[in-house]
Design a protein around this motif. Structure first.
Motif, PDB file in Angstrom:
ATOM      1  N   ASP A 229      15.577  23.148 -11.985  1.00 31.80           N
ATOM      2  CA  ASP A 229      16.646  22.870 -12.950  1.00 31.80           C
ATOM      3  C   ASP A 229      17.762  22.022 -12.352  1.00 31.80           C
ATOM      4  O   ASP A 229      18.489  21.358 -13.075  1.00 31.80           O
ATOM      5  N   LYS A 230      17.888  22.055 -11.006  1.00 29.78           N
ATOM      6  CA  LYS A 230      19.035  21.405 -10.385  1.00 29.78           C
ATOM      7  C   LYS A 230      18.704  20.509  -9.196  1.00 29.78           C
ATOM      8  O   LYS A 230      19.603  19.961  -8.567  1.00 29.78           O
ATOM      9  N   THR A 231      17.419  20.365  -8.852  1.00 28.84           N
ATOM     10  CA  THR A 231      17.021  19.531  -7.717  1.00 28.84           C
ATOM     11  C   THR A 231      15.735  18.782  -8.038  1.00 28.84           C
ATOM     12  O   THR A 231      14.809  19.367  -8.586  1.00 28.84           O
ATOM     13  N   TRP A 232      15.705  17.503  -7.670  1.00 31.78           N
ATOM     14  CA  TRP A 232      14.532  16.649  -7.869  1.00 31.78           C
ATOM     15  C   TRP A 232      14.258  15.914  -6.566  1.00 31.78           C
ATOM     16  O   TRP A 232      15.168  15.330  -5.979  1.00 31.78           O
ATOM     17  N   ILE A 233      12.991  15.937  -6.119  1.00 27.38           N
ATOM     18  CA  ILE A 233      12.595  15.240  -4.896  1.00 27.38           C
ATOM     19  C   ILE A 233      11.286  14.501  -5.164  1.00 27.38           C
ATOM     20  O   ILE A 233      10.388  15.050  -5.798  1.00 27.38           O
ATOM     21  N   LEU A 234      11.186  13.281  -4.669  1.00 28.76           N
ATOM     22  CA  LEU A 234       9.966  12.486  -4.797  1.00 28.76           C
ATOM     23  C   LEU A 234       9.712  11.788  -3.462  1.00 28.76           C
ATOM     24  O   LEU A 234      10.632  11.217  -2.877  1.00 28.76           O
ATOM     25  N   THR A 235       8.458  11.832  -3.005  1.00 30.31           N
ATOM     26  CA  THR A 235       8.085  11.213  -1.740  1.00 30.31           C
ATOM     27  C   THR A 235       6.852  10.347  -1.920  1.00 30.31           C
ATOM     28  O   THR A 235       5.885  10.776  -2.566  1.00 30.31           O
TER      29      THR A 235
ATOM     30  N   ALA B 132       5.203   5.100   6.934  1.00 36.96           N
ATOM     31  CA  ALA B 132       6.343   5.991   6.777  1.00 36.96           C
ATOM     32  C   ALA B 132       6.258   6.728   5.451  1.00 36.96           C
ATOM     33  O   ALA B 132       5.657   6.245   4.492  1.00 36.96           O
ATOM     34  N   ASN B 133       6.874   7.892   5.429  1.00 36.62           N
ATOM     35  CA  ASN B 133       7.117   8.600   4.184  1.00 36.62           C
ATOM     36  C   ASN B 133       8.547   8.286   3.760  1.00 36.62           C
ATOM     37  O   ASN B 133       9.462   8.306   4.583  1.00 36.62           O
ATOM     38  N   VAL B 134       8.719   8.002   2.482  1.00 34.81           N
ATOM     39  CA  VAL B 134      10.036   7.675   1.943  1.00 34.81           C
ATOM     40  C   VAL B 134      10.326   8.649   0.806  1.00 34.81           C
ATOM     41  O   VAL B 134       9.519   8.784  -0.118  1.00 34.81           O
ATOM     42  N   SER B 135      11.480   9.320   0.898  1.00 28.34           N
ATOM     43  CA  SER B 135      11.847  10.330  -0.103  1.00 28.34           C
ATOM     44  C   SER B 135      13.179  10.001  -0.741  1.00 28.34           C
ATOM     45  O   SER B 135      14.105   9.539  -0.072  1.00 28.34           O
TER      46      SER B 135
ATOM     47  N   LYS C 214       0.855  -1.187   0.000  1.00 28.08           N
ATOM     48  CA  LYS C 214       0.000   0.000   0.000  1.00 28.08           C
ATOM     49  C   LYS C 214       0.891   1.238   0.000  1.00 28.08           C
ATOM     50  O   LYS C 214       1.566   1.528   0.989  1.00 28.08           O
ATOM     51  N   VAL C 215       0.881   1.943  -1.121  1.00 24.60           N
ATOM     52  CA  VAL C 215       1.748   3.112  -1.272  1.00 24.60           C
ATOM     53  C   VAL C 215       1.050   4.139  -2.155  1.00 24.60           C
ATOM     54  O   VAL C 215       0.281   3.775  -3.047  1.00 24.60           O
ATOM     55  N   ARG C 216       1.331   5.413  -1.875  1.00 23.22           N
ATOM     56  CA  ARG C 216       0.790   6.481  -2.713  1.00 23.22           C
ATOM     57  C   ARG C 216       1.805   7.616  -2.788  1.00 23.22           C
ATOM     58  O   ARG C 216       2.612   7.798  -1.867  1.00 23.22           O
ATOM     59  N   LYS C 217       1.740   8.355  -3.866  1.00 23.52           N
ATOM     60  CA  LYS C 217       2.616   9.516  -4.017  1.00 23.52           C
ATOM     61  C   LYS C 217       2.133  10.620  -3.099  1.00 23.52           C
ATOM     62  O   LYS C 217       0.938  10.925  -3.051  1.00 23.52           O
ATOM     63  N   VAL C 218       3.055  11.225  -2.356  1.00 25.83           N
ATOM     64  CA  VAL C 218       2.733  12.310  -1.438  1.00 25.83           C
ATOM     65  C   VAL C 218       3.025  13.652  -2.084  1.00 25.83           C
ATOM     66  O   VAL C 218       2.198  14.549  -2.092  1.00 25.83           O
ATOM     67  N   ALA C 219       4.229  13.794  -2.637  1.00 28.24           N
ATOM     68  CA  ALA C 219       4.648  15.082  -3.179  1.00 28.24           C
ATOM     69  C   ALA C 219       5.880  14.902  -4.052  1.00 28.24           C
ATOM     70  O   ALA C 219       6.546  13.868  -4.015  1.00 28.24           O
ATOM     71  N   SER C 220       6.160  15.957  -4.823  1.00 27.21           N
ATOM     72  CA  SER C 220       7.397  15.980  -5.611  1.00 27.21           C
ATOM     73  C   SER C 220       7.824  17.426  -5.814  1.00 27.21           C
ATOM     74  O   SER C 220       7.030  18.356  -5.658  1.00 27.21           O
TER      75      SER C 220
ATOM     76  N   ASP D  21      20.863  27.335  -1.549  1.00 26.27           N
ATOM     77  CA  ASP D  21      19.597  27.256  -2.283  1.00 26.27           C
ATOM     78  C   ASP D  21      18.932  25.903  -2.060  1.00 26.27           C
ATOM     79  O   ASP D  21      17.719  25.815  -1.836  1.00 26.27           O
ATOM     80  N   PHE D  22      19.723  24.844  -2.106  1.00 29.87           N
ATOM     81  CA  PHE D  22      19.185  23.500  -1.886  1.00 29.87           C
ATOM     82  C   PHE D  22      18.608  23.354  -0.480  1.00 29.87           C
ATOM     83  O   PHE D  22      17.522  22.810  -0.293  1.00 29.87           O
ATOM     84  N   LEU D  23      19.326  23.831   0.510  1.00 29.66           N
ATOM     85  CA  LEU D  23      18.852  23.699   1.889  1.00 29.66           C
ATOM     86  C   LEU D  23      17.539  24.450   2.109  1.00 29.66           C
ATOM     87  O   LEU D  23      16.680  23.991   2.862  1.00 29.66           O
ATOM     88  N   LYS D  24      17.339  25.580   1.427  1.00 32.21           N
ATOM     89  CA  LYS D  24      16.058  26.292   1.498  1.00 32.21           C
ATOM     90  C   LYS D  24      14.950  25.453   0.864  1.00 32.21           C
ATOM     91  O   LYS D  24      13.857  25.334   1.418  1.00 32.21           O
ATOM     92  N   ILE D  25      15.231  24.878  -0.311  1.00 31.18           N
ATOM     93  CA  ILE D  25      14.260  24.007  -0.984  1.00 31.18           C
ATOM     94  C   ILE D  25      13.916  22.828  -0.074  1.00 31.18           C
ATOM     95  O   ILE D  25      12.744  22.496   0.120  1.00 31.18           O
ATOM     96  N   PHE D  26      14.942  22.191   0.460  1.00 28.28           N
ATOM     97  CA  PHE D  26      14.772  21.024   1.335  1.00 28.28           C
ATOM     98  C   PHE D  26      13.866  21.365   2.510  1.00 28.28           C
ATOM     99  O   PHE D  26      12.902  20.659   2.805  1.00 28.28           O
ATOM    100  N   GLU D  27      14.168  22.467   3.191  1.00 31.25           N
ATOM    101  CA  GLU D  27      13.390  22.871   4.364  1.00 31.25           C
ATOM    102  C   GLU D  27      11.942  23.182   3.990  1.00 31.25           C
ATOM    103  O   GLU D  27      11.005  22.710   4.646  1.00 31.25           O
ATOM    104  N   GLN D  28      11.738  23.948   2.932  1.00 31.45           N
ATOM    105  CA  GLN D  28      10.377  24.301   2.505  1.00 31.45           C
ATOM    106  C   GLN D  28       9.580  23.057   2.113  1.00 31.45           C
ATOM    107  O   GLN D  28       8.403  22.919   2.466  1.00 31.45           O
ATOM    108  N   TYR D  29      10.211  22.165   1.372  1.00 29.91           N
ATOM    109  CA  TYR D  29       9.545  20.942   0.912  1.00 29.91           C
ATOM    110  C   TYR D  29       9.058  20.099   2.082  1.00 29.91           C
ATOM    111  O   TYR D  29       7.908  19.675   2.137  1.00 29.91           O
ATOM    112  N   PHE D  30       9.933  19.876   3.034  1.00 27.10           N
ATOM    113  CA  PHE D  30       9.577  19.008   4.154  1.00 27.10           C
ATOM    114  C   PHE D  30       8.634  19.692   5.137  1.00 27.10           C
ATOM    115  O   PHE D  30       7.774  19.038   5.714  1.00 27.10           O
TER     116      PHE D  30
END
Length: 121
Positions: free
Chosen positions: A57-63, A73-76, A47-53, A88-97
């Motif tokens: 141009d330089k970062t890709w995240i899938l959960t 659990a959420n798996v990213s 049982k799994v579903r997409k939560v977010a992505s 820039d990445f750390l800002k994206i990371f923080e906002q995403y989570f």
């Protein structure tokens, strides 16, 4: 589960081309075959579903969220290009989570973040 970073998949590629028998595919594509992209394969029947992505141009995240028997659990999976500035990445990371996760959910984050922790900044 199989989690892959820097897959270099693009929208022109079909799920059939990337299929692994017995697994369901979730993916976030790169814009070109030169870099980027992430994917998660989960065994059929889990049982799994997409939560977010997230795609830039330089970062890709899938959960995905897994809810199987006693496991919730959420798996990213993350890929950060070496060309993405760490700040820039750390800002994206923080906002995403902050946007996509609740504090009381188990979360597993893996990937290639291309951050040299031996450097000061």
């Amino acid at each position: 589960m199989i989690l892959m970073s820097e897959t270099r998949t693009i929208d022109d590629m079909t799920d059939g081309e990337l299929k692994i028998d017995g697994y369901k595919l979730f993916r976030v594509n790169g814009k070109t075959r030169n870099t980027g992209g992430v994917c998660i394969y989960t065994r059929d029947g889990i049982k799994v579903r997409k939560v977010a992505s997230w795609v830039s141009d330089k970062t890709w995240i899938l959960t995905v969220a897994v809810n199987e028997n006693a496991v919730t659990a959420n798996v990213s999976i993350i890929y950060k290009s070496p060309k993405e500035k760490n700040d820039d990445f750390l800002k994206i990371f923080e906002q995403y989570f902050e946007k996509n996760f609740k504090a009381n959910i188990n979360t597993i984050v893996v990937g290639d973040m291309n951050i040299d922790v031996s450097k000061q900044n």
